[in-house]
Design an enzyme around this catalytic site. Sequence first.
Site, short mmCIF file in Angstrom:
data_model
loop_
_atom_site.label_atom_id
_atom_site.label_comp_id
_atom_site.label_asym_id
_atom_site.label_seq_id
_atom_site.Cartn_x
_atom_site.Cartn_y
_atom_site.Cartn_z
N ASP A 22 0.85 -1.19 0.00
CA ASP A 22 0.00 0.00 0.00
C ASP A 22 0.88 1.24 0.00
O ASP A 22 1.67 1.45 0.93
CB ASP A 22 -0.90 -0.03 1.24
CG ASP A 22 -1.69 1.24 1.44
OD1 ASP A 22 -1.89 1.97 0.45
OD2 ASP A 22 -2.11 1.49 2.59
N ASP A 26 -4.10 3.67 2.90
CA ASP A 26 -5.52 3.44 3.18
C ASP A 26 -5.79 1.99 3.54
O ASP A 26 -6.94 1.59 3.69
CB ASP A 26 -6.36 3.86 1.98
CG ASP A 26 -6.01 3.10 0.70
OD1 ASP A 26 -5.08 2.26 0.73
OD2 ASP A 26 -6.66 3.35 -0.33
N ASP A 30 -1.78 -1.23 -3.90
CA ASP A 30 -2.04 -0.47 -5.11
C ASP A 30 -0.89 -0.61 -6.10
O ASP A 30 0.13 -1.27 -5.82
CB ASP A 30 -2.30 1.00 -4.77
CG ASP A 30 -1.23 1.60 -3.86
OD1 ASP A 30 -0.04 1.39 -4.13
OD2 ASP A 30 -1.60 2.25 -2.87
N ASP A 201 -9.77 -15.80 -16.54
CA ASP A 201 -10.58 -16.28 -15.43
C ASP A 201 -11.67 -17.24 -15.92
O ASP A 201 -12.32 -17.00 -16.95
CB ASP A 201 -11.22 -15.08 -14.73
CG ASP A 201 -11.99 -15.45 -13.49
OD1 ASP A 201 -11.38 -16.01 -12.57
OD2 ASP A 201 -13.20 -15.16 -13.44
N GLU A 268 -7.60 -20.37 -16.68
CA GLU A 268 -8.03 -21.00 -15.44
C GLU A 268 -9.09 -22.03 -15.78
O GLU A 268 -10.18 -21.69 -16.24
CB GLU A 268 -8.61 -19.98 -14.46
CG GLU A 268 -8.98 -20.63 -13.13
CD GLU A 268 -9.91 -19.80 -12.27
OE1 GLU A 268 -9.93 -20.02 -11.05
OE2 GLU A 268 -10.64 -18.94 -12.81
#
Length: 531
Positions: A22, A26, A30, A201, A268
């Site tokens: 991070d 927060d 990221d 995915d 996947e």
Amino acid sequence: MSRPHWWQSAVLYQIYPWSFQDSGNDGIGDLRGIKARLDYLVELGIDAIWLSPIFLSPMADFGYDVADYRGIDPRFGTLADFDSLLAAAHTRGLKLLLDFVPNHSSDQHPWFIESRASRANPKRDWYIWRDPAVDGGPPNNWISDFGGPAWTLDPSTGQYYYHAFLKEQPDLNWRNPEVRAAMLDVLRFWFARGVDGFRIDVLWHIVKHAAFPDNPPNPDWHPGMGAMHQVLQHHSTDQPEVHDIAADMRVIADAFGREGDDRVLIGEIYLPVERLMRYYGLQGEGVHLPFNFQLIDAPWHARQLARMIAEYEAALPVGGWPNWVLGNHDRPRSASKRGQAQARVAAMLLLTLRGTPTLYYGDELGMENGVIPPERVRDPRELREPGLGLGRDPVRTPMPWDDSPQAGFTLGESWLPLNADWPRRNVAAQWDDPASMLSLHRALLQLRRATPALTLGSLHIVEAEGDVLAYRREHDGEHLLIALNLGHQAAPFALPPGSPLLSTLPGPLPDGVPPILRPDEGLIWKVDRLT
């Protein structure tokens, strides 16, 4: 073999962006945070990173509900941040793969908002809508992979829409040529931006039987399996038409590739091996790597593993390249399944088998499943069917970098709790410790990169007994023997003349030719000559 593709000798590293680093304090990882840790990944010795979804999303399923396939979610940064990360990765010689979610979008995607507006909307057929059954209920008995019916009634139009996962994740209708064209354009957009490939995915989900018949009941079902397994997904997954779509994706990837810098597609696909192999395509026109998840759930038994490896190798089509995975963002961590000692042996197995391995972030530290208090559960899978152990939060906890507050992951409060042992199980604590799991991974990756027999060599199972799993890797006159003791007791094993290259156990390597493997030991042995 002909000149190998970069992904054949590469080691992939999966990053769950929420939990890696991070930069904004927060509590959520990221893109700038990932960029700040690229040098760690280079020094670790991996070749490519795969980012779980970073696209704009309401986060009903933490990014697997996409509201804009071409936009970055503000939690992770901006498109400029992504471009900066990609450039920084490429400068360091790292490839970068994105997570493409083609089966479903968010219900907040503009396409679905239009689709549900009316039955006459031009985008109505972009999603899967059906009239109620005679009794007014769902059109068939299909069950969501997150439990409960896979159909949700839209009162304003009087029809049900299909969602293989959450109701906030409506399935796209890939039988509609406009959907197909729009989604393939998403691939082109990111390839043109410079990404090196995609993990696709739930690829085996994206086409459904055109007639939508009921799925047959699962005769082996019991409540502990979760509701999704009450029926066998014969008609809701793995339909023949999916292979034409995979071929279209492959054409696009190949068109963006260049000599020595090709693009890769990884699918996947949770299917038995004989069905998994079809996703390579009949003539190699499918995805490059249909993910092979067998090691995740395989019984930790030497003879069964030897048979599984041999059968997988034998099933590969001509030109098909193998791949192996020990864990990911959906499945329990290796160290929790096998214990710390055998997790080291499992790491040697993963990084010495023939094929492309994928490491999951934190496994190089021996991270275990985190403990998530009920009030901090975030995963909708766990919230829908609590108590079954199906939740995925425990394997998504933040990466521990040091022993500072919040483990160097954030200066805020992390979105999920840290692993309980983070003050000692972190990167800084393990980096200079020659006995650590991290040092073992660095040594394995360094040896793998320097040894063609481990990256591109053939594999031959060696006969062994008891808890010993053994195989040879051979390439251009170089012969290695990998012997893995999957038990906690010393195991007899006759090694040929040669010398040790690496053991999973810390301390001095064996002197001479040992007649046994020590408890929980994996050994890479350089063979002087074959007899």
